[in-house]
Design an enzyme around this catalytic site. Structure first.
Site, PDB file in Angstrom:
ATOM      1  N   SER A 105      -2.200  -0.212   0.415  1.00 55.43           N
ATOM      2  CA  SER A 105      -2.176  -1.667   0.498  1.00 55.43           C
ATOM      3  C   SER A 105      -0.843  -2.142   1.089  1.00 55.43           C
ATOM      4  O   SER A 105      -0.436  -1.658   2.142  1.00 55.43           O
ATOM      5  CB  SER A 105      -2.446  -2.263  -0.887  1.00 55.43           C
ATOM      6  OG  SER A 105      -2.810  -3.619  -0.806  1.00 55.43           O
ATOM      7  N   ASP A 138      -9.310  -1.667   0.354  1.00 59.01           N
ATOM      8  CA  ASP A 138      -7.984  -1.453  -0.213  1.00 59.01           C
ATOM      9  C   ASP A 138      -7.816  -0.059  -0.837  1.00 59.01           C
ATOM     10  O   ASP A 138      -8.592   0.352  -1.697  1.00 59.01           O
ATOM     11  CB  ASP A 138      -7.764  -2.519  -1.296  1.00 59.01           C
ATOM     12  CG  ASP A 138      -6.311  -2.692  -1.667  1.00 59.01           C
ATOM     13  OD1 ASP A 138      -5.576  -1.700  -1.675  1.00 59.01           O
ATOM     14  OD2 ASP A 138      -5.916  -3.833  -1.968  1.00 59.01           O
TER      15      ASP A 138
END
Length: 292
Positions: free
Chosen positions: A68, A181
């Site tokens: 991320s 993610d």
């Protein structure tokens, strides 16, 4: 090219090893520091403060991985960008620099703009060109597998995928896979940097907001839910970490880009506290040579 985490690990376990006829004398492996950067969206700016302290004190980073927001910082640093350069980009960054609001069945924002942002921030754009070995993890939203990107290939698409927060960003297509993610499957990539050759793994974890933080909108609710889930599974990455640096970002919102200076300072303050222990790993390095 992405590597399916479980399949990669099982292949390593199956690899045959021939027993040597004579056991050689054990030779200590050279110290290699690996840095694992967790997610946190805007709060990921705290990672820059950690890198600044390492640079200022001559702490080497032999390999680095991120998920991320941590994937952005890790990739920029691995490409050769200095912490001050990353900090300058982070201080002026806004959500619309990396996202475009759009209505869609898979999310309400596209991440195509992130490519332009990354091509301005990074010094190179493939894993082969990185100054130090880099790893990026995304999550296959269909299978739930952690997909590892390292060693070769384009780095921009894996970063976009690793930052595609579910419900906000639309998933990123990579071949037949639909990726989101990386922090969904691996909160902090400590094991990855261990497998990349690190003998000493330093994980940077951005703790969730305190109990008193009341969600104010849908994204705060989603973010809080993921933080709660992650808090239940921390053992899965902490057991592979030799050190865990936790910047005090509990009072910062997920989109607090305007607080870049405070976030970076929080990372620097947290890293500074661990300098004595890190220096103890390097007995041959004197303070004078480290500051040179």
């Amino acid at each position: 090219m992405g590597i399916v985490w479980d399949r990669w690990m099982s292949t390593l376990r199956r690899r045959p090893h021939a027993a040597p006829a004579v056991m050689p004398e054990a030779v200590p492996a050279p110290m290699r520091i690996g840095l694992a950067l967790g997610g946190g969206f805007a709060r990921g700016l705290a990672h820059i403060g950690v890198l600044k302290v390492f640079e200022e004190n001559g702490i080497p980073v032999h390999c680095i991985a991120g998920v991320s927001a941590g994937a952005i910082v890790a990739s920029a640093y691995a490409s050769g960008a200095l912490p001050d350069e990353i900090a300058e980009a982070g201080a002026t960054m806004r959500f619309t620099d990396v996202a475009r609001w759009t209505l869609g069945r898979m999310g309400i924002a596209g991440s195509e703009r992130m490519e332009r942002f990354l091509r301005k921030l990074l010094k190179c754009y493939t894993f082969e060109e990185m100054r130090i070995p880099l790893g990026v993890i995304a999550t296959d939203v269909v299978t739930g597998e952690a997909i590892v990107f390292r060693d070769r290939g384009d780095v921009v698409l894996p970063i976009r995928a690793s930052c595609s927060y579910p419900g906000l960003f639309q998933p990123v297509r990579c071949g037949e896979r639909m990726l989101v993610d990386g922090a969904i499957s691996v909160e902090v990539p400590a094991l990855l940097v261990r497998l990349m050759g690190a003998t000493h793994v330093i994980s940077v974890h951005l703790p969730m907001q305190g109990d008193a933080a009341m969600p104010a909108n849908m994204f705060h609710v989603i973010n809080r839910c993921f933080q709660i889930l992650h808090s239940r599974t921390e053992i899965t990455w902490r057991q592979h970490s030799d050190m865990v640096i936790e910047p005090d970002v509990r009072g910062m919102e997920w989109d607090a880009f305007e607080s870049a200076a405070q976030l970076i300072q929080a990372g620097a303050d947290a890293a500074t506290q661990w300098l004595p222990r890190i220096r103890a790993w390097m007995p041959a390095v004197t303070p004078s040579s480290m500051s040179a």
